[in-house]
Design an enzyme around this catalytic site. Sequence first.
Site, PDB file in Angstrom:
ATOM      1  N   GLU A  83      20.495  55.383 -13.291  1.00 58.36           N
ATOM      2  CA  GLU A  83      19.079  55.523 -13.621  1.00 58.36           C
ATOM      3  C   GLU A  83      18.554  54.292 -14.367  1.00 58.36           C
ATOM      4  OE1 GLU A  83      20.937  59.495 -13.114  1.00 58.36           O
ATOM      5  OE2 GLU A  83      21.427  57.709 -14.280  1.00 58.36           O
ATOM      6  N   PRO A 296      36.132  53.130  -8.686  1.00 57.07           N
ATOM      7  CA  PRO A 296      35.817  54.500  -9.124  1.00 57.07           C
ATOM      8  C   PRO A 296      34.450  54.576  -9.806  1.00 57.07           C
ATOM      9  CG  PRO A 296      38.033  53.862  -9.797  1.00 57.07           C
ATOM     10  CD  PRO A 296      37.348  52.621  -9.325  1.00 57.07           C
ATOM     11  N   ARG A 297      33.812  55.717  -9.678  1.00 59.53           N
ATOM     12  CA  ARG A 297      32.483  55.917 -10.258  1.00 59.53           C
ATOM     13  C   ARG A 297      32.524  55.875 -11.781  1.00 59.53           C
ATOM     14  NH1 ARG A 297      27.036  55.583  -9.985  1.00 59.53           N
ATOM     15  NH2 ARG A 297      25.986  57.322 -10.992  1.00 59.53           N
ATOM     16  N   GLY A 341      29.490  46.739 -13.811  1.00 55.43           N
ATOM     17  CA  GLY A 341      28.357  45.887 -13.508  1.00 55.43           C
ATOM     18  C   GLY A 341      28.602  44.853 -12.431  1.00 55.43           C
ATOM     19  N   GLU A 342      29.679  44.983 -11.663  1.00 54.12           N
ATOM     20  CA  GLU A 342      29.996  43.979 -10.647  1.00 54.12           C
ATOM     21  C   GLU A 342      29.851  44.503  -9.214  1.00 54.12           C
ATOM     22  OE1 GLU A 342      32.852  40.659 -12.577  1.00 54.12           O
ATOM     23  OE2 GLU A 342      33.917  42.381 -11.726  1.00 54.12           O
ATOM     24  N   ASN A 366      24.551  56.226  -4.341  1.00 55.00           N
ATOM     25  CA  ASN A 366      23.491  55.375  -3.843  1.00 55.00           C
ATOM     26  C   ASN A 366      24.015  54.334  -2.846  1.00 55.00           C
ATOM     27  OD1 ASN A 366      21.176  53.805  -3.578  1.00 55.00           O
ATOM     28  ND2 ASN A 366      21.591  52.661  -5.442  1.00 55.00           N
ATOM     29  N   LEU A 367      23.479  54.366  -1.622  1.00 56.38           N
ATOM     30  CA  LEU A 367      23.893  53.401  -0.604  1.00 56.38           C
ATOM     31  C   LEU A 367      22.947  52.206  -0.505  1.00 56.38           C
ATOM     32  CD1 LEU A 367      21.797  53.929   1.972  1.00 56.38           C
ATOM     33  CD2 LEU A 367      23.247  55.913   2.305  1.00 56.38           C
ATOM     34  N   ILE A 368      21.857  52.226  -1.269  1.00 55.63           N
ATOM     35  CA  ILE A 368      20.812  51.212  -1.134  1.00 55.63           C
ATOM     36  C   ILE A 368      21.315  49.835  -1.546  1.00 55.63           C
ATOM     37  CG2 ILE A 368      18.547  50.502  -1.995  1.00 55.63           C
ATOM     38  CD1 ILE A 368      17.923  53.535  -2.277  1.00 55.63           C
ATOM     39  N   GLU A 369      22.071  49.747  -2.640  1.00 56.05           N
ATOM     40  CA  GLU A 369      22.552  48.459  -3.123  1.00 56.05           C
ATOM     41  C   GLU A 369      23.490  47.817  -2.105  1.00 56.05           C
ATOM     42  OE1 GLU A 369      23.802  46.717  -7.454  1.00 56.05           O
ATOM     43  OE2 GLU A 369      24.874  48.504  -6.776  1.00 56.05           O
TER      44      GLU A 369
END
Length: 459
Positions: A83, A296-297, A341-342, A366-369
């Site tokens: 978010e 991993p998330r 952050g990578e 999220n698949l957008i990135e």
Amino acid sequence: RIDRTSQKVSVNSSSEYGARPRFWFAVYQLLWHLLLPLAFVRLVWRARHSFAYLHHIPERLGFGYRKPISKNCIWIHAVSVGETRAAQPLIEAYLARGKSILLTHMTLNGRRTGRQLFANAIASGQIRQVYLPYDLCWSVEHFLNTFKPKFGLFMETEAWPTVVFRCKEIGLPLFLINARLSERSARRVNRFGNAGRALFQAFAGILAQTEFDAQRYRSLGVNNVQITGNLKFDVPLDFKLVAQGKQWQQDLHADGRLMVCAASTRDGEEEIILKAWKDLLLDNTFEKAPLLCIVPRHPERFAEVANHIRNAGLKFQSRSELVDVSGDFAGIDVVLGDSMGEMPMYYSASDLVVMGGSLLPFGGQNLIEACAAGCPVLLGEHTYNFQQAALDAIAIGAAKRIRGELLLGQTIALTESLRELLMNAAELAKMSAAAKAYAVEHQGATKNILAALDQQITN
């Protein structure tokens, strides 16, 4: 009490619209007070991994704010990492207007991400970062009286009853932006009847990502719903990380290797992916075996996932042990992405992404990135948290759905999907171009959200 009488907000005038359900709210408050000690026990437990979990404890109770912020600040709540990153283009737009921002989080990683993204604005005092207090009447009241924001923006799915109802009662406009609501979540809200629906009706407005989301909010009796798109399409990729990833990919290709990124994986999914990967390597299809990168998330699971890789009998290298990711990976089957952050680097280095959260019923990530980095995506069947994004990506050819059920003992569908794409360079190139086009085509949510808020709130 905060005086908001001078502000123009489009809200249903009925006193019953979004009214606080007294009985259920009292039960909710009682449960919160009973469970409050467990919340602190949880923080102590998490402090095993990082003592920073015990920092700013008073803020979680609505106290201990040391640095002031100008009155009439804009309050933006971004619960965690995803978010916070999604809010970046909107926050930057408000900063460019010279606005002061109160940025709240619920998680340590969300706060760290905000500090990383907006370091200069935080240092200058234009942004103030704090934790959103636990949803208790007295903590929320002290928080609101301390900061007195002009209006509030909650990102995506956040809807804390005490905060939402209290903001409505004192006339503080609170909007749910970049809002999404899965069919499953809508059914869950409806199980609470009027009490559940009143929570979303109490928002001053809801700015939804898609028509699917908007219709579900309207089914809950919310009148002020607009479709403004998804902010995540507007989030810029860090060009330094992209360049680093492209160099990594170039080095791998020079060695004749492809790389697959299993991104934002959740508990149970790594074992499925590792079994499928081992089967893929054992069939000797490739002249040079491809490389798998698992990210991993949740950071606290890095050690656990490392053990899964060892148990699978695969040789691996951790990102944290590498000075330069474009090094020599001879003899390595898996890279463990144990860094924060990578993701733009991992996506830019990869020829294909397996999107975590979609292999088992977590709703997808999220698949957008990944698409913005031009990386084709493989999805499992569980994408209800990103329903429209997944359907659009598949329709344009940027993503494919894995055909078949995925359980630890049944990974043939994933193995075959990986083999089929990795052996077809032309199809991967076609999907990569489609992914970039898809990411560009859906930009513009920042402008839409700003316009919608400007229309409803006087400057």
